[in-house]
Design a protein around this motif. Structure first.
Motif, PDB file in Angstrom:
ATOM      1  N   ASP A 263       0.626  -1.390   0.004  1.00 11.11           N
ATOM      2  CA  ASP A 263       0.056   0.210  -0.425  1.00 11.11           C
ATOM      3  C   ASP A 263       1.146   1.298   0.142  1.00 11.11           C
ATOM      4  OD1 ASP A 263      -2.593  -1.330   0.167  1.00 11.11           O
ATOM      5  OD2 ASP A 263      -2.368  -1.456   2.474  1.00 11.11           O
ATOM      6  N   GLN A 264       2.123   1.111  -0.610  1.00 11.41           N
ATOM      7  CA  GLN A 264       2.739   2.590  -0.650  1.00 11.41           C
ATOM      8  C   GLN A 264       2.655   2.969  -2.181  1.00 11.41           C
ATOM      9  OE1 GLN A 264       6.851   0.776   0.311  1.00 11.41           O
ATOM     10  NE2 GLN A 264       6.392   1.775   2.761  1.00 11.41           N
ATOM     11  N   ARG A 265       2.505   4.601  -1.406  1.00 11.65           N
ATOM     12  CA  ARG A 265       2.382   5.209  -3.042  1.00 11.65           C
ATOM     13  C   ARG A 265       3.723   5.748  -3.350  1.00 11.65           C
ATOM     14  NH1 ARG A 265       0.090   9.752  -4.834  1.00 11.65           N
ATOM     15  NH2 ARG A 265      -2.016   9.303  -2.888  1.00 11.65           N
ATOM     16  N   CYS A 266       4.305   5.818  -5.098  1.00 13.41           N
ATOM     17  CA  CYS A 266       5.841   5.459  -5.462  1.00 13.41           C
ATOM     18  C   CYS A 266       5.769   6.381  -6.459  1.00 13.41           C
ATOM     19  CB  CYS A 266       6.438   4.183  -5.484  1.00 13.41           C
ATOM     20  SG  CYS A 266       4.944   3.335  -7.258  1.00 13.41           S
ATOM     21  N   THR A 267       7.004   7.170  -6.826  1.00 13.78           N
ATOM     22  CA  THR A 267       7.065   7.710  -8.295  1.00 13.78           C
ATOM     23  C   THR A 267       8.046   7.228  -9.228  1.00 13.78           C
ATOM     24  OG1 THR A 267       7.012   9.943  -6.631  1.00 13.78           O
ATOM     25  CG2 THR A 267       7.175  10.376  -8.720  1.00 13.78           C
ATOM     26  N   VAL A 268       7.162   6.667 -10.032  1.00 11.69           N
ATOM     27  CA  VAL A 268       7.533   6.566 -11.093  1.00 11.69           C
ATOM     28  C   VAL A 268       8.307   7.393 -12.651  1.00 11.69           C
ATOM     29  CG1 VAL A 268       6.726   3.950 -10.703  1.00 11.69           C
ATOM     30  CG2 VAL A 268       5.604   5.962 -12.117  1.00 11.69           C
TER      31      VAL A 268
ATOM     32  N   ILE B 163      11.913   5.611  -8.863  1.00 15.79           N
ATOM     33  CA  ILE B 163      12.383   6.768  -8.826  1.00 15.79           C
ATOM     34  C   ILE B 163      12.039   7.695  -7.296  1.00 15.79           C
ATOM     35  CG2 ILE B 163      12.947   7.715 -10.482  1.00 15.79           C
ATOM     36  CD1 ILE B 163      11.261   9.638 -10.333  1.00 15.79           C
ATOM     37  N   THR B 164      11.259   6.570  -6.335  1.00 16.07           N
ATOM     38  CA  THR B 164      10.960   7.225  -5.148  1.00 16.07           C
ATOM     39  C   THR B 164      11.819   7.007  -4.130  1.00 16.07           C
ATOM     40  OG1 THR B 164       8.591   5.888  -5.116  1.00 16.07           O
ATOM     41  CG2 THR B 164       9.428   6.199  -2.682  1.00 16.07           C
ATOM     42  N   PRO B 165      12.909   6.120  -4.267  1.00 11.88           N
ATOM     43  CA  PRO B 165      14.183   5.939  -3.351  1.00 11.88           C
ATOM     44  C   PRO B 165      15.027   7.896  -3.541  1.00 11.88           C
ATOM     45  CG  PRO B 165      14.220   3.833  -3.773  1.00 11.88           C
ATOM     46  CD  PRO B 165      12.764   5.353  -4.876  1.00 11.88           C
ATOM     47  N   PHE B 166      15.499   7.975  -4.856  1.00 17.51           N
ATOM     48  CA  PHE B 166      15.183   9.479  -5.439  1.00 17.51           C
ATOM     49  C   PHE B 166      15.134  10.311  -4.119  1.00 17.51           C
ATOM     50  CE2 PHE B 166      15.889  12.737  -8.436  1.00 17.51           C
ATOM     51  CZ  PHE B 166      17.217  13.212  -8.295  1.00 17.51           C
ATOM     52  N   ARG B 167      13.360  10.568  -5.037  1.00 16.25           N
ATOM     53  CA  ARG B 167      12.380  11.746  -4.402  1.00 16.25           C
ATOM     54  C   ARG B 167      12.734  11.233  -3.276  1.00 16.25           C
ATOM     55  NH1 ARG B 167      12.881  14.367  -7.802  1.00 16.25           N
ATOM     56  NH2 ARG B 167      11.620  14.188  -9.924  1.00 16.25           N
ATOM     57  N   ASN B 168      13.249  10.577  -2.220  1.00 16.28           N
ATOM     58  CA  ASN B 168      12.349  10.539  -0.441  1.00 16.28           C
ATOM     59  C   ASN B 168      13.841  11.443  -0.265  1.00 16.28           C
ATOM     60  OD1 ASN B 168      10.112   9.435  -0.458  1.00 16.28           O
ATOM     61  ND2 ASN B 168      10.810   7.759   0.049  1.00 16.28           N
TER      62      ASN B 168
ATOM     63  N   THR C  25      15.367  12.813  -1.960  1.00 15.47           N
ATOM     64  CA  THR C  25      15.970  14.784  -2.672  1.00 15.47           C
ATOM     65  C   THR C  25      15.191  15.525  -1.677  1.00 15.47           C
ATOM     66  OG1 THR C  25      16.099  13.857  -4.164  1.00 15.47           O
ATOM     67  CG2 THR C  25      15.583  16.564  -4.037  1.00 15.47           C
ATOM     68  N   ALA C  26      14.235  14.949  -0.894  1.00 19.36           N
ATOM     69  CA  ALA C  26      12.948  15.698   0.488  1.00 19.36           C
ATOM     70  C   ALA C  26      13.507  15.976   1.084  1.00 19.36           C
ATOM     71  CB  ALA C  26      11.069  15.036   0.389  1.00 19.36           C
ATOM     72  N   LEU C  27      14.636  15.220   2.005  1.00 19.33           N
ATOM     73  CA  LEU C  27      15.466  14.641   3.196  1.00 19.33           C
ATOM     74  C   LEU C  27      16.457  16.104   2.930  1.00 19.33           C
ATOM     75  CD1 LEU C  27      15.986  13.923   5.460  1.00 19.33           C
ATOM     76  CD2 LEU C  27      17.382  11.531   4.739  1.00 19.33           C
ATOM     77  N   LEU C  28      17.184  16.139   1.493  1.00 23.05           N
ATOM     78  CA  LEU C  28      17.992  16.898   1.911  1.00 23.05           C
ATOM     79  C   LEU C  28      18.066  18.269   1.493  1.00 23.05           C
ATOM     80  CD1 LEU C  28      20.827  15.468  -0.476  1.00 23.05           C
ATOM     81  CD2 LEU C  28      21.098  15.091   1.486  1.00 23.05           C
ATOM     82  N   GLN C  29      16.596  18.076   1.124  1.00 24.25           N
ATOM     83  CA  GLN C  29      15.921  19.605   1.254  1.00 24.25           C
ATOM     84  C   GLN C  29      15.589  20.573   2.527  1.00 24.25           C
ATOM     85  OE1 GLN C  29      13.177  18.940  -1.999  1.00 24.25           O
ATOM     86  NE2 GLN C  29      14.651  19.715  -3.719  1.00 24.25           N
ATOM     87  N   GLU C  30      14.818  20.048   3.279  1.00 21.81           N
ATOM     88  CA  GLU C  30      14.377  19.686   4.323  1.00 21.81           C
ATOM     89  C   GLU C  30      15.905  19.890   5.386  1.00 21.81           C
ATOM     90  OE1 GLU C  30      12.719  17.173   8.421  1.00 21.81           O
ATOM     91  OE2 GLU C  30      11.730  16.766   6.267  1.00 21.81           O
ATOM     92  N   ARG C  31      17.405  19.192   5.392  1.00 20.15           N
ATOM     93  CA  ARG C  31      18.186  19.807   6.264  1.00 20.15           C
ATOM     94  C   ARG C  31      18.287  20.980   5.675  1.00 20.15           C
ATOM     95  NH1 ARG C  31      21.008  13.623   6.143  1.00 20.15           N
ATOM     96  NH2 ARG C  31      19.697  12.845   7.818  1.00 20.15           N
TER      97      ARG C  31
END
Length: 195
Positions: free
Chosen positions: A39-44, A68-73, A75-81
């Protein structure tokens, strides 16, 4: 849900070439996503093309999906940091400036050090702006004798490979100000002082 008219396979079958189109995929309840999560949303990332014969007739279509979900995740973490660190950098009342140590001869103060940025407190205390100093050398923005002095301190810090603290008198906004300056070197993965 994605309208049928926007489905990448249908679009490719109608003759459209699809390049690096991002699509969010939400598996139905109880189904696994591309990475195996339930049930996990992913980005392709979708690429597709029509299959055409030598007369130009469309025979079919092909699409390829890459998760590309790991890449998006990441990227989001780097932007947050980055946003968190920027809030500290600009929120401190202490003056902060960042300099790059340019590869080459560190004895040449006009080429060895370039300013990367200054925080808000430094802008307010000096009258300089982050934009105006970026990429410049000490000789570009300071009087010659002061540029030589601060470059010597920067070289001392690089040579020590450790933080150094010193007092200095600097002329900003039409008056001489006394500062207690601490330089802290940053070491790259290759063991070189780069900032």
């Amino acid at each position: 849900p994605l309208p049928v008219s926007e489905h990448p396979l249908r679009r490719a079958f109608q003759g459209e070439s699809i390049q690096d189109w991002e699509l969010e995929v939400q598996p139905r309840q109880g189904e696994r996503s591309l990475d195996g999560g339930l049930d996990q949303r992913c980005t392709v990332l979708v690429n597709g093309d029509p299959i055409v014969n030598d007369r130009g007739n469309i025979l079919g279509a092909v699409i390829a999906l890459r998760d590309i979900t790991p890449f998006r995740n990441a990227t989001a973490l780097l932007q947050e940091r980055e946003a968190f660190l920027r809030s500290i950098y600009n929120g401190l009342k202490a003056s902060i400036f960042v300099i790059d140590v340019v590869a080459g001869d560190i004895q040449d103060e006009t080429e060895a050090f370039r300013y990367v940025g200054i925080n808000t407190a430094h802008e307010q205390l000096t009258g300089l702006t982050d934009h105006s100093i970026r990429g410049k050398t000490p000789a570009d923005i300071l009087p010659p004798n002061l540029a030589a002095t601060v470059s010597a301190h920067y070289r001392d810090c690089v040579a020590a490979r450790a933080p150094i603290t010193y007092e200095e008198a600097v002329p900003f906004q039409g008056e001489e100000q006394w500062w207690l300056t601490t330089l802290t070197p940053l070491v790259s993965d290759q063991g070189r002082i780069h900032r």
